[in-house]
Structure formats: C-alpha cells, structure tokens
Design an enzyme around this catalytic site. Structure first.
Site, mmCIF file in Angstrom:
data_model
loop_
_atom_site.group_PDB
_atom_site.id
_atom_site.type_symbol
_atom_site.label_atom_id
_atom_site.label_comp_id
_atom_site.label_asym_id
_atom_site.label_seq_id
_atom_site.Cartn_x
_atom_site.Cartn_y
_atom_site.Cartn_z
ATOM 1 N N TYR A 153 0.837 -1.209 0.000
ATOM 2 C CA TYR A 153 0.000 0.000 0.000
ATOM 3 C C TYR A 153 0.869 1.255 0.000
ATOM 4 O O TYR A 153 0.645 2.172 -0.814
ATOM 5 C CB TYR A 153 -0.902 -0.016 1.236
ATOM 6 C CG TYR A 153 -1.843 1.159 1.352
ATOM 7 C CD1 TYR A 153 -2.993 1.230 0.576
ATOM 8 C CD2 TYR A 153 -1.583 2.197 2.244
ATOM 9 C CE1 TYR A 153 -3.862 2.308 0.685
ATOM 10 C CE2 TYR A 153 -2.447 3.276 2.361
ATOM 11 C CZ TYR A 153 -3.585 3.327 1.589
ATOM 12 O OH TYR A 153 -4.454 4.399 1.694
ATOM 13 N N LYS A 157 1.010 4.170 -2.927
ATOM 14 C CA LYS A 157 0.624 5.563 -2.662
ATOM 15 C C LYS A 157 1.822 6.514 -2.835
ATOM 16 O O LYS A 157 1.645 7.654 -3.275
ATOM 17 C CB LYS A 157 0.016 5.687 -1.263
ATOM 18 C CG LYS A 157 -1.320 4.951 -1.122
ATOM 19 C CD LYS A 157 -2.379 5.508 -2.066
ATOM 20 C CE LYS A 157 -3.749 4.918 -1.804
ATOM 21 N NZ LYS A 157 -4.811 5.544 -2.596
HETATM 22 P P1 NAP Z 1 -13.361 2.754 1.469
HETATM 23 O O1 NAP Z 1 -14.548 3.195 2.219
HETATM 24 O O2 NAP Z 1 -12.899 1.348 1.583
HETATM 25 O O3 NAP Z 1 -13.606 3.141 -0.057
HETATM 26 C C1 NAP Z 1 -12.793 2.650 -1.086
HETATM 27 C C2 NAP Z 1 -13.502 2.924 -2.387
HETATM 28 O O4 NAP Z 1 -12.664 2.471 -3.466
HETATM 29 C C3 NAP Z 1 -14.820 2.172 -2.484
HETATM 30 O O5 NAP Z 1 -15.803 3.022 -3.040
HETATM 31 C C4 NAP Z 1 -14.508 1.030 -3.433
HETATM 32 O O6 NAP Z 1 -15.604 0.635 -4.222
HETATM 33 C C5 NAP Z 1 -13.476 1.678 -4.323
HETATM 34 N N1 NAP Z 1 -12.677 0.673 -5.020
HETATM 35 C C6 NAP Z 1 -11.829 -0.252 -4.498
HETATM 36 N N2 NAP Z 1 -11.314 -1.003 -5.469
HETATM 37 C C7 NAP Z 1 -11.861 -0.563 -6.632
HETATM 38 C C8 NAP Z 1 -11.725 -0.949 -7.983
HETATM 39 N N3 NAP Z 1 -10.905 -1.944 -8.352
HETATM 40 N N4 NAP Z 1 -12.426 -0.278 -8.925
HETATM 41 C C9 NAP Z 1 -13.259 0.737 -8.575
HETATM 42 N N5 NAP Z 1 -13.427 1.142 -7.303
HETATM 43 C C10 NAP Z 1 -12.732 0.494 -6.351
HETATM 44 O O7 NAP Z 1 -12.084 3.620 1.883
HETATM 45 P P2 NAP Z 1 -11.762 5.182 1.813
HETATM 46 O O8 NAP Z 1 -11.014 5.504 3.032
HETATM 47 O O9 NAP Z 1 -12.955 5.986 1.436
HETATM 48 O O10 NAP Z 1 -10.714 5.184 0.595
HETATM 49 C C11 NAP Z 1 -10.747 6.142 -0.456
HETATM 50 C C12 NAP Z 1 -9.323 6.509 -0.825
HETATM 51 O O11 NAP Z 1 -8.707 7.162 0.288
HETATM 52 C C13 NAP Z 1 -8.438 5.307 -1.143
HETATM 53 O O12 NAP Z 1 -7.608 5.581 -2.251
HETATM 54 C C14 NAP Z 1 -7.593 5.159 0.101
HETATM 55 O O13 NAP Z 1 -6.372 4.521 -0.140
HETATM 56 C C15 NAP Z 1 -7.434 6.603 0.512
HETATM 57 N N6 NAP Z 1 -7.024 6.801 1.908
HETATM 58 C C16 NAP Z 1 -7.840 6.412 2.937
HETATM 59 C C17 NAP Z 1 -7.405 6.598 4.250
HETATM 60 C C18 NAP Z 1 -8.236 6.168 5.444
HETATM 61 O O14 NAP Z 1 -7.720 6.187 6.577
HETATM 62 N N7 NAP Z 1 -9.487 5.822 5.285
HETATM 63 C C19 NAP Z 1 -6.170 7.186 4.502
HETATM 64 C C20 NAP Z 1 -5.395 7.577 3.430
HETATM 65 C C21 NAP Z 1 -5.828 7.377 2.131
HETATM 66 P P3 NAP Z 1 -16.372 -0.759 -3.964
HETATM 67 O O15 NAP Z 1 -16.815 -0.735 -2.517
HETATM 68 O O16 NAP Z 1 -17.493 -0.669 -4.917
HETATM 69 O O17 NAP Z 1 -15.362 -1.840 -4.240
#
Ligand code: NAP
Length: 245
Positions: A153, A157
């Site tokens: 991961y 990133k």
């Molecule tokens: P999340 O609730 O798990 O959401 C992830 C999203 O990505 C979901 O809508 C999922 O869709 C989609 N996704 C995953 N694989 C996919 C694919 N192959 N094709 C299309 N869509 C896909 O987590 P989140 O925290 O909102 O994450 C959003 C972004 O923020 C990510 O890039 C993550 O790495 C980043 N981020 C999050 C955090 C944190 O602490 N939460 C911190 C830093 C960065 P489905 O459910 O339909 O699969």
C-alpha cells in the site's frame, strides 16, 4: 451558469461518497464510478439534480484501463467534457512483507497506481485540447512516511505522489492542474475493517486525538477543484490530524 463536470472513482462509500455529496450540493454534473458499492449513489444523484446538476453512475473496476476509459467516455458522451477528475478508488491490506503474496502486491499496484494512471491517461487528451482541467489524486500519508506491514500500500501511494508531481509539471503549461490529497487515518470502511489500527491506542497517538471524517478529506478535494487552488501545481495536501508533520 456553467456547471462543473466532476468524475470521481470509488464514489460509492467513504471519502469518494463524501466528495460526491459536496459536489452534488454545488449542483455539479457528476460522473460517479463504483465497483460494487452503490446503495448511496441514487440519493447523491437526486441531490445533484435537485440543485440543478446531474449524475450518471458507471460501474468499472479501475484496475482495468479499458473500463476506466469506458467510464471517462461515458462522462464525455453525457456532458461533452470533464472539468475535474478525482482518482479516489483504492484498496489496502496489512501483512508482514516477507509473507506478502505476489498476487496481492500486484492487485494493490493495479488498483491504486494503475487505476490512477488509467484515469489520468483517459482524461488528458480532452483536457489538453481544451487547455483546462483539474486532476486530484487521493494518495495517503502512508505514501509519505511508510508504515510497518503495509509495504504494498505504501509503495502504491508513494508512486501516486510521484506520478502526481511528474504529470503536474508536464501539463501545467496547458493550464491543467494536477494535485494530490494524502489523508491520515479517516474513519471509513478501509480503516475500520481493513486495518487493526482503528482503536483507542492509535487514536491517542494522533495529536488531534481523533480519527478524521470522510468529509474532512472531501473539503480538501473541493478546495483543489475550486477557484482558490488556481496556483496549486503538483502539491500534496495532507489532512492528517498531525500524524505526519
Ligand atoms: P473505502 O470506504 O474502503 O472506499 C474505497 C472505495 O474504493 C470504495 O468506493 C470502493 O468501491 C473503491 N474501489 C476499491 N477497489 C476498486 C476498484 N478496483 N475499482 C473501482 N473502485 C474500487 O475507503 P476510503 O477511506 O474511502 O478510501 C478512499 C481513498 O482514500 C483510497 O484511495 C484510500 O487509499 C485513501 N485513503 C484512505 C485513508 C483512510 O484512513 N481511510 C487514509 C489515506 C488514504 P467498492 O466498494 O465498490 O469496491
């Protein structure tokens, strides 16, 4: 009034959903990608229409560049342009590096880095032709600082951050602004279910003493898409409660 056309990947939940809601409240014209999770998206579409905008929903797995191209094509067919692309879709898992499988490493890179690259590549020709556009990539603070047992991961990133900077330099002369948001720990499905870090001990180590909320990242994305960010090129904004200073 000209309404912004905003394309968002992974819009079905978490940060992507919060971002979609912000732009729906603006009455934007939305192209919302989902893979599986889409229950909340009809409500967002209604919100956008109620505010004078619109929405289309597009199923696509961002690890497949042909599906990302189809998503951007659908937005272009519906609205004639994409003003802002938010590359948000991402996955995460924890495993000691010596035990990591090649398949999971490749999947993480294909979704997080490949999906972002595919989105950029699909949207750039039309943005270059119009000499206008914004691209906002969602990376992670873990791509800046690293974190034990999240090597795949963190690598994906970190690469998204490098990709952001390289493309930003390349296309800024065409008035296309490419920037990046690198969130800290945000209370979404990813943090709660895909890590073991959603606990009081981790919370206590955050200078702000709380996890972030999805809308606090959506606010940074909205800023980078808006008029206030007109001089932002290749930057990494990291709303993280003080975890990476
Ligand atoms: P999340 O609730 O798990 O959401 C992830 C999203 O990505 C979901 O809508 C999922 O869709 C989609 N996704 C995953 N694989 C996919 C694919 N192959 N094709 C299309 N869509 C896909 O987590 P989140 O925290 O909102 O994450 C959003 C972004 O923020 C990510 O890039 C993550 O790495 C980043 N981020 C999050 C955090 C944190 O602490 N939460 C911190 C830093 C960065 P489905 O459910 O339909 O699969």
């Amino acid at each position: 009034m000209s309404r912004n056309v905003i394309a968002i990947t992974g819009a079905g939940r978490g940060i992507g959903l919060a971002t979609a809601k912000r732009f729906a409240r603006q009455g934007a014209l939305l192209a919302l990608n989902y893979q599986d999770t889409k229950d909340a998206l009809e409500e967002v579409a209604t919100m956008a229409r109620d505010n004078g905008g619109g929405a289309i929903l597009c199923k696509a797995d961002v690890s497949d560049h042909t599906q990302v191209e189809a998503f951007i094509d659908a937005a272009m067919s519906q609205y004639g342009r994409v003003d802002v692309l938010v590359n948000n879709a991402g996955i995460l898992h924890s495993v000691p590096t010596a035990e990591e499988s090649w398949e999971r490493f490749e999947r993480t890179m294909a979704v997080n880095l490949g999906g972002t690259f595919a989105g950029i590549r699909a949207v750039l020709p039309s943005m270059l032709a119009r000499k206008s556009g914004r691209i906002i990539n969602v990376a992670s603070e873990l791509g800046l600082i690293g974190f034990a047992t999240y090597a795949s991961y963190c690598a994906s990133k970190g690469a998204v951050i490098a990709l952001t900077k390289a493309v930003a330099k390349e296309v800024a002369p065409s008035n296309i602004l490419v920037n990046c948001v690198a969130p800290g720990p945000i209370e979404t499905h990813m943090l709660i279910h895909d890590t073991v870090e959603f606990n009081d001990e981790t919370r206590a180590q955050i200078p702000l003493k709380r996890f972030g909320q999805p809308d606090e990242i959506a606010a940074a994305i909205e800023f980078l898409a808006g008029p206030g960010a007109s001089f932002m090129v290749g930057q990494v904004i990291s709303p993280n409660g003080g975890t990476a200073i």
